[in-house]
Design an enzyme around this catalytic site. Structure first.
Site, mmCIF file in Angstrom:
data_model
loop_
_atom_site.group_PDB
_atom_site.id
_atom_site.type_symbol
_atom_site.label_atom_id
_atom_site.label_comp_id
_atom_site.label_asym_id
_atom_site.label_seq_id
_atom_site.Cartn_x
_atom_site.Cartn_y
_atom_site.Cartn_z
ATOM 1 N N GLY A 198 0.845 -1.182 0.000
ATOM 2 C CA GLY A 198 0.000 0.000 0.000
ATOM 3 C C GLY A 198 0.884 1.236 0.000
ATOM 4 N N GLN A 246 3.010 9.967 1.130
ATOM 5 C CA GLN A 246 4.281 9.238 1.224
ATOM 6 C C GLN A 246 5.199 9.523 0.042
ATOM 7 O OE1 GLN A 246 2.197 5.267 2.195
ATOM 8 N NE2 GLN A 246 4.098 5.174 3.382
ATOM 9 N N CYS A 302 5.504 0.155 7.721
ATOM 10 C CA CYS A 302 5.197 1.354 6.954
ATOM 11 C C CYS A 302 6.429 1.749 6.149
ATOM 12 C CB CYS A 302 4.787 2.487 7.894
ATOM 13 S SG CYS A 302 4.382 4.013 7.030
ATOM 14 N N LEU A 303 6.231 1.981 4.851
ATOM 15 C CA LEU A 303 7.362 2.334 3.991
ATOM 16 C C LEU A 303 7.997 3.662 4.405
ATOM 17 C CD1 LEU A 303 5.915 1.335 0.496
ATOM 18 C CD2 LEU A 303 7.548 0.058 1.901
ATOM 19 N N HIS A 363 -4.746 1.597 7.357
ATOM 20 C CA HIS A 363 -3.399 2.175 7.503
ATOM 21 C C HIS A 363 -3.200 3.324 6.502
ATOM 22 C CE1 HIS A 363 1.072 1.781 8.278
ATOM 23 N NE2 HIS A 363 1.067 2.432 7.124
ATOM 24 N N GLU A 364 -3.598 3.092 5.243
ATOM 25 C CA GLU A 364 -3.408 4.120 4.214
ATOM 26 C C GLU A 364 -4.332 5.317 4.445
ATOM 27 O OE1 GLU A 364 -0.814 3.723 2.590
ATOM 28 O OE2 GLU A 364 -0.572 1.608 3.067
ATOM 29 N N HIS A 385 -2.838 7.733 6.744
ATOM 30 C CA HIS A 385 -1.853 8.605 6.092
ATOM 31 C C HIS A 385 -2.511 9.850 5.502
ATOM 32 C CE1 HIS A 385 2.004 6.618 6.288
ATOM 33 N NE2 HIS A 385 1.513 5.470 5.859
HETATM 34 ZN ZN ZN Z 1 2.392 3.672 6.117
#
Ligand code: ZN
Length: 159
Positions: free
Chosen positions: A47, A52, A95-96, A137-138, A141
């Site tokens: 995701g 991000q 998380c990236l 989660h997204e 963000h």
């Molecule tokens: Zn994340």
């Protein structure tokens, strides 16, 4: 297509409440979402939300299947969670934007989602399992929230 640079904490763009996408004609959403998906696959992740990659718009991409061999790229624009299950689960999330760290987070197991596709068409769907987890989660963000902000059930601070 170019890979986009993934922003990491403590980049303040990750703390921004993202704006709704209002113009589906001029915004080059097809190119953007394709670049976001390529960046997500390369990372590798399942995701990726617009902040991000430094863009404060309510867009995220997701593919929860590709690591199992069947790609299923999805693009969600202006997503809204319409309902969540009473059942909740506790899972580790990565998380990236937060390399090398995981968060233990309690979230509803399933949810209903309303969103717009690339041409502005409204769509709805029900999600559970890893997809529901990833969507939540997204979605965080898009409101400037990171999983490290959420109460850890292991600390006994979950509501
Ligand atoms: Zn994340």
């Amino acid at each position: 297509m170019p890979l986009l640079a993934i922003r990491h904490v403590p980049d303040l763009v990750l703390r921004t409440i993202c704006a709704r996408v209002e113009n589906f004609d001029e915004a080059d959403l097809g190119v953007l979402s394709a670049d976001m998906l390529e960046t997500m696959y390369d990372a590798p992740g399942r995701g990726l939300a617009a902040p991000q990659i430094g863009l404060t718009l309510r867009i995220f991409v997701m593919d929860v299947e590709w690591k199992t061999g069947t790609p299923d790229p999805r693009v969600f624009i202006n997503p809204v969670i319409t309902n969540t299950s009473v059942d909740r689960s506790v899972l580790q999330e990565g998380c990236l934007s937060i390399p090398g760290e995981t968060c233990l987070v309690e979230r509803p197991v399933s949810l209903g989602l309303k969103w717009q596709s690339l041409d502005g068409t409204v769509a709805t769907g029900d999600f559970d399992g890893f997809a529901a987890r990833c969507i939540q989660h997204e979605m965080d963000h898009l409101d400037g929230v990171l999983c490290t902000d959420l109460p850890s059930p292991a600390k006994g601070s979950a509501a």
